[in-house]
Design an enzyme around this catalytic site. Structure first.
Site, short mmCIF file in Angstrom:
data_model
loop_
_atom_site.label_atom_id
_atom_site.label_comp_id
_atom_site.label_asym_id
_atom_site.label_seq_id
_atom_site.Cartn_x
_atom_site.Cartn_y
_atom_site.Cartn_z
N HIS A 213 0.87 -1.19 0.00
CA HIS A 213 0.00 0.00 0.00
C HIS A 213 0.90 1.24 0.00
CE1 HIS A 213 -3.40 2.52 0.66
NE2 HIS A 213 -3.63 2.31 1.94
N HIS A 252 -2.30 -2.81 -9.50
CA HIS A 252 -3.28 -2.13 -8.65
C HIS A 252 -4.55 -2.96 -8.64
CE1 HIS A 252 -5.82 1.05 -6.97
NE2 HIS A 252 -4.70 1.66 -6.64
N ASP A 303 2.39 5.27 -7.35
CA ASP A 303 3.61 5.29 -6.54
C ASP A 303 4.88 5.21 -7.36
OD1 ASP A 303 2.65 5.71 -4.01
OD2 ASP A 303 2.23 3.60 -3.64
N1 CMC Z 1 5.14 -7.11 -9.85
C1 CMC Z 1 5.09 -8.34 -10.38
N2 CMC Z 1 3.95 -9.05 -10.49
C2 CMC Z 1 2.83 -8.49 -10.04
C3 CMC Z 1 2.80 -7.19 -9.48
C4 CMC Z 1 4.01 -6.51 -9.40
N3 CMC Z 1 4.07 -5.29 -8.86
N4 CMC Z 1 1.54 -6.89 -9.13
C5 CMC Z 1 0.80 -7.94 -9.45
N5 CMC Z 1 1.57 -8.91 -9.99
C6 CMC Z 1 1.14 -10.22 -10.47
C7 CMC Z 1 1.00 -11.16 -9.27
O1 CMC Z 1 2.21 -11.82 -9.00
C8 CMC Z 1 -0.08 -12.07 -9.74
O2 CMC Z 1 0.47 -12.98 -10.65
P1 CMC Z 1 -0.04 -14.50 -10.73
O3 CMC Z 1 -1.49 -14.40 -11.11
O4 CMC Z 1 0.84 -15.09 -11.77
O5 CMC Z 1 0.16 -15.06 -9.36
C9 CMC Z 1 -1.01 -11.15 -10.52
O6 CMC Z 1 -0.18 -10.10 -10.98
C10 CMC Z 1 -2.14 -10.58 -9.68
O7 CMC Z 1 -1.55 -9.92 -8.56
P2 CMC Z 1 -2.23 -9.77 -7.14
O8 CMC Z 1 -1.21 -9.34 -6.15
O9 CMC Z 1 -3.03 -11.00 -6.81
O10 CMC Z 1 -3.26 -8.61 -7.49
P3 CMC Z 1 -3.97 -7.68 -6.46
O11 CMC Z 1 -5.08 -7.01 -7.12
O12 CMC Z 1 -4.27 -8.42 -5.20
O13 CMC Z 1 -2.75 -6.72 -6.07
C11 CMC Z 1 -1.30 -5.03 -5.55
C12 CMC Z 1 -2.65 -5.37 -6.16
C13 CMC Z 1 -1.17 -3.52 -5.51
C14 CMC Z 1 -1.23 -5.56 -4.10
C15 CMC Z 1 -0.17 -5.68 -6.37
O14 CMC Z 1 -0.25 -5.26 -7.71
C16 CMC Z 1 1.20 -5.37 -5.79
O15 CMC Z 1 1.63 -6.06 -4.86
N6 CMC Z 1 1.91 -4.35 -6.34
C17 CMC Z 1 3.18 -3.93 -5.81
C18 CMC Z 1 2.98 -3.03 -4.59
C19 CMC Z 1 2.54 -1.64 -4.97
O16 CMC Z 1 3.07 -1.03 -5.89
N7 CMC Z 1 1.58 -1.12 -4.19
C20 CMC Z 1 1.07 0.25 -4.39
C21 CMC Z 1 -0.32 0.23 -4.93
S1 CMC Z 1 -0.84 1.81 -5.52
C22 CMC Z 1 -0.95 2.76 -4.11
C23 CMC Z 1 -2.09 2.37 -3.23
O17 CMC Z 1 -3.25 2.60 -3.62
O18 CMC Z 1 -1.86 1.84 -2.17
#
Ligand code: CMC
Length: 360
Positions: A213, A252, A303
């Site tokens: 986050h 996201h 971010d």
């Molecule tokens: N790098 C590599 N792979 C990723 C990333 C990433 N940053 N984000 C998602 N994925 C992949 C993930 O590994 C998964 O792959 P698979 O289906 O093969 O297992 C797929 O994409 C779906 O990811 P998820 O984590 O299940 O998706 P989500 O909707 O739960 O996650 C998230 C959203 C923000 C937690 C995630 O994208 C993440 O961890 N990003 C990195 C952290 C980040 O930049 N956070 C700031 C978010 S924006 C500011 C805010 O609003 O807080």
């Protein structure tokens, strides 16, 4: 599990848990605050005007805006006890942890909930600045009679440059609100127990710290500063994906193709990079974004570009998550007020998968 309970996806992904009139995304995928696109507000409005809109649900007239701005300015300083609490924090304390600790102990005055919430929000810039300076053995800065963004920028950098503060203000506006994100949801859970505003904001401050986050922006700078060329950016993506590691600043829950806030900041960053003679850093960042999209179809989030933008504005990385929190505290204020105005305890059920029938 209660009879008739509904099972929902893990992480409440795509689950609507309540109504809100504060923010959403429109049919073109743009984030809106109270009906206005966040990027339009960033382009055309002041921080104070946007914060009033988010908190109270409508644009202020001239006198309301003045009163609101005066309230933020006159409540921005902290009292002596708060300074003493900050002095007790050990060296090495992260600024976001210090803010959470200080807010949790802030004196609660006899005021309406909106004023208590705005008072907390008004003080976060000063707590961030003084906290950082006290932890690092530096003198705290004197106050600056200026707008919220100018004062905040000065407290972070010691500079009263108005052009930089205006760039900073646009980012602050984009960070202000995003419906039921993790920290806001944490705040609403706490508010739903009828805990006070200070306790509710403390919950939000705890949740915003995590790298999935609000902690992501600081992590972005750590890897970006190690890269000197587009080729290195491509190799970095390659290595991370091979190790199945996440790259902070990408992905996201809501924006699966494009985060319009990130694209807005990217355009601002291009200008800023030219002014600061740092076009190389801009090119490396766009190469990384392209590689991530080509390889995984995962877009850059706010971010990613925000981290590089704050770096070019001369802001220390210790402040990145606190800046997000300071701005989001106005969104939290709006959500607290919305939650308590039509409250129902947030208390989901769970599916038990552990053993049964054991005897001690
Ligand atoms: N790098 C590599 N792979 C990723 C990333 C990433 N940053 N984000 C998602 N994925 C992949 C993930 O590994 C998964 O792959 P698979 O289906 O093969 O297992 C797929 O994409 C779906 O990811 P998820 O984590 O299940 O998706 P989500 O909707 O739960 O996650 C998230 C959203 C923000 C937690 C995630 O994208 C993440 O961890 N990003 C990195 C952290 C980040 O930049 N956070 C700031 C978010 S924006 C500011 C805010 O609003 O807080």
């Amino acid at each position: 599990m209660e009879q008739g309970a509904i099972e929902v996806p893990k992480g409440l992904d795509k689950v609507i848990v309540d109504k809100t009139s504060i923010a959403s995304t429109d049919n073109e995928g743009h984030l809106i605050y109270r009906g206005y696109r966040a990027v339009d507000l960033a382009e055309k409005c002041s921080f104070e005007k946007t914060a009033y809109l988010v908190t109270y649900g409508r644009m202020p007239d001239g006198s309301e805006l003045k009163e609101f701005s005066d309230f933020l300015a006159s409540n921005s300083e902290v009292d002596d006890n708060t300074e003493k609490i900050m002095q007790l924090m050990p060296r090495g304390t992260k600024v976001i942890d210090l803010i959470r600790s200080v807010v949790s102990l802030m004196p609660l005055r006899e005021r309406s909930d909106d004023k208590v919430l705005l008072e907390i929000a008004a003080k976060i810039p000063r707590i961030s600045s003084d906290g950082y300076r006290i932890i690092n053995g530096m003198q705290v800065l004197k106050d600056l009679n200026a707008t919220y963004a100018e004062r905040f920028y000065y407290l972070l950098t010691g500079s009263d440059d108005k052009e930089s503060a205006r760039y900073f203000e646009k980012l602050l506006i984009l960070y202000m609100e995003h419906e039921f994100n993790a920290s806001t949801f944490a705040l609403r859970v706490t508010a739903s127990t009828l805990a006070d505003p200070r306790a509710s904001v403390t919950s939000a401050l705890a949740a915003i710290k995590g790298p999935l986050h609000g902690g992501a922006n600081a992590e972005v700078l750590n890897y970006m500063l190690r890269m000197k060329s587009a080729d290195e950016a491509v190799k970095f993506v390659d290595d991370k994906l091979a190790k199945k590691e996440k790259i902070m600043g990408f992905g996201h829950r809501i924006y699966k193709k494009l985060d319009p806030r990130a694209q807005f900041v990217k355009a601002q960053l291009k200008e800023l990079a030219r002014i600061k003679n740092s076009e190389g850093l801009y090119e490396v960042s766009t190469a990384l974004e392209k590689e991530m999209w080509d390889r995984k179809q995962i877009p850059a989030n706010l971010d990613f570009y925000a981290a590089i933008y704050m770096y070019l504005l001369g802001i220390d990385e210790s402040f990145y998550t606190p800046i997000f929190a300071a701005s989001r505290s106005f969104g939290w204020a709006a959500h607290y007020l919305e939650q308590v105005s039509d409250n129902k305890l947030i208390r989901p059920d769970s599916k038990y998968v552990g053993p049964e029938g054991l005897s001690p």
